[in-house]
Design an enzyme around this catalytic site. Structure first.
Site, PDB file in Angstrom:
ATOM      1  CG  HIS A   1      -8.970  -2.994  -2.566  1.00  0.00           C
ATOM      2  ND1 HIS A   1     -10.121  -2.472  -3.090  1.00  0.00           N
ATOM      3  CD2 HIS A   1      -8.845  -2.474  -1.252  1.00  0.00           C
ATOM      4  CE1 HIS A   1     -10.024  -1.251  -2.426  1.00  0.00           C
ATOM      5  NE2 HIS A   1      -9.504  -1.219  -1.394  1.00  0.00           N
TER       6      HIS A   1
ATOM      7  N   GLY B   1     -15.973   2.277   3.902  1.00  0.00           N
ATOM      8  CA  GLY B   1     -14.703   2.878   3.575  1.00  0.00           C
ATOM      9  C   GLY B   1     -13.874   2.757   2.367  1.00  0.00           C
ATOM     10  CD  GLN B   2     -15.079  -0.665  -2.715  1.00  0.00           C
ATOM     11  OE1 GLN B   2     -16.009  -0.926  -2.194  1.00  0.00           O
ATOM     12  NE2 GLN B   2     -14.477  -1.155  -3.797  1.00  0.00           N
TER      13      GLN B   2
ATOM     14  CG  ASP C   1      -2.227   0.922   1.208  1.00  0.00           C
ATOM     15  OD1 ASP C   1      -3.175   0.290   1.015  1.00  0.00           O
ATOM     16  OD2 ASP C   1      -1.907   2.070   1.155  1.00  0.00           O
ATOM     17  CB  ILE C   2       0.821   4.259  -2.018  1.00  0.00           C
ATOM     18  CG1 ILE C   2       1.778   5.150  -2.431  1.00  0.00           C
ATOM     19  CG2 ILE C   2      -0.594   5.060  -1.835  1.00  0.00           C
ATOM     20  CD1 ILE C   2       1.332   5.890  -4.060  1.00  0.00           C
TER      21      ILE C   2
ATOM     22  CG  HIS D   1      -6.981  -3.090   3.390  1.00  0.00           C
ATOM     23  ND1 HIS D   1      -6.044  -2.004   2.901  1.00  0.00           N
ATOM     24  CD2 HIS D   1      -8.133  -2.913   2.600  1.00  0.00           C
ATOM     25  CE1 HIS D   1      -7.017  -1.041   2.296  1.00  0.00           C
ATOM     26  NE2 HIS D   1      -8.048  -1.480   1.936  1.00  0.00           N
TER      27      HIS D   1
HETATM   28  P1  AMP Z   1      -9.778   1.247   0.361  1.00  0.00           P
HETATM   29  O1  AMP Z   1     -10.004   2.389   1.246  1.00  0.00           O
HETATM   30  O2  AMP Z   1     -10.236  -0.216   1.258  1.00  0.00           O
HETATM   31  O3  AMP Z   1     -10.425   1.177  -0.955  1.00  0.00           O
HETATM   32  O4  AMP Z   1      -8.272   1.256   0.224  1.00  0.00           O
HETATM   33  C1  AMP Z   1      -7.723   1.541  -0.822  1.00  0.00           C
HETATM   34  C2  AMP Z   1      -6.015   1.585  -0.553  1.00  0.00           C
HETATM   35  O5  AMP Z   1      -5.351   1.836  -1.844  1.00  0.00           O
HETATM   36  C3  AMP Z   1      -5.663   2.695   0.398  1.00  0.00           C
HETATM   37  O6  AMP Z   1      -5.158   2.033   1.368  1.00  0.00           O
HETATM   38  C4  AMP Z   1      -4.539   3.388  -0.506  1.00  0.00           C
HETATM   39  O7  AMP Z   1      -3.646   3.930   0.487  1.00  0.00           O
HETATM   40  C5  AMP Z   1      -4.131   2.471  -1.630  1.00  0.00           C
HETATM   41  N1  AMP Z   1      -3.843   2.727  -2.631  1.00  0.00           N
HETATM   42  C6  AMP Z   1      -4.241   3.826  -3.423  1.00  0.00           C
HETATM   43  N2  AMP Z   1      -3.624   4.027  -4.584  1.00  0.00           N
HETATM   44  C7  AMP Z   1      -2.448   3.507  -4.477  1.00  0.00           C
HETATM   45  C8  AMP Z   1      -1.249   3.075  -5.212  1.00  0.00           C
HETATM   46  N3  AMP Z   1      -1.106   3.799  -6.450  1.00  0.00           N
HETATM   47  N4  AMP Z   1      -0.348   2.105  -4.925  1.00  0.00           N
HETATM   48  C9  AMP Z   1      -0.589   1.326  -3.759  1.00  0.00           C
HETATM   49  N5  AMP Z   1      -1.600   1.755  -2.836  1.00  0.00           N
HETATM   50  C10 AMP Z   1      -2.305   2.443  -3.244  1.00  0.00           C
END
Ligand code: AMP
Length: 114
Positions: free
Chosen positions: A100, A93-94, A31-32, A102
């Site tokens: 995906h 909270g998506q 995760d970024i 986590h």
């Molecule tokens: P959610 O809030 O469950 O939809 O999770 C989305 C996740 O994607 C968050 O934890 C973000 O930090 C992560 N995210 C968004 N863009 C990127 C990216 N380019 N590379 C890695 N993680 C990302």
């Protein structure tokens, strides 16, 4: 509510990600904005917008994501445990419209979650 499906760009490698796993069915990357010492996202290559959009046809794929999480937890040193989270839609909270999982670990997790 949703940003663009940035995960499709990670799948087709048009934007970079730190990969942890890839096979025919899924991709896993760090995760970024990590919320724990280990924070990996495991995503299907098939576009499934939310957990709620999964169907019986996705049964094996969803099981596969879990088994990849087991493998990654071992590889990433999460012997003391970890948390798997799937945020679904607005109340979940998506923020990215591509299902995906986590994988979070490396510290104690609070309950209830925020
Ligand atoms: P959610 O809030 O469950 O939809 O999770 C989305 C996740 O994607 C968050 O934890 C973000 O930090 C992560 N995210 C968004 N863009 C990127 C990216 N380019 N590379 C890695 N993680 C990302």
């Amino acid at each position: 509510m949703f940003a663009d499906n940035i995960f499709l760009k990670i799948i087709d490698k048009t934007i970079p990600a730190k990969l942890a796993h890839e096979d025919d069915l899924c991709l896993a990357f760090h995760d970024i904005k990590p919320q724990a010492p280990v924070h990996v996202l495991i995503i299907p290559k098939k576009v499934i917008r939310t957990h709620d959009a999964a169907t019986a046809a996705d049964q094996a794929l969803l099981g596969h994501l879990h088994l990849v999480a087991v493998k990654l937890a071992k590889e990433l040193g999460l012997a003391k445990g970890y948390r798997l989270v799937i945020n679904c839609d607005e109340h979940g909270g998506q923020t990215v419209p591509h299902l995906h999982m986590h994988l979070l670990g490396g510290r104690d997790m609070a309950w209830p979650p925020g």
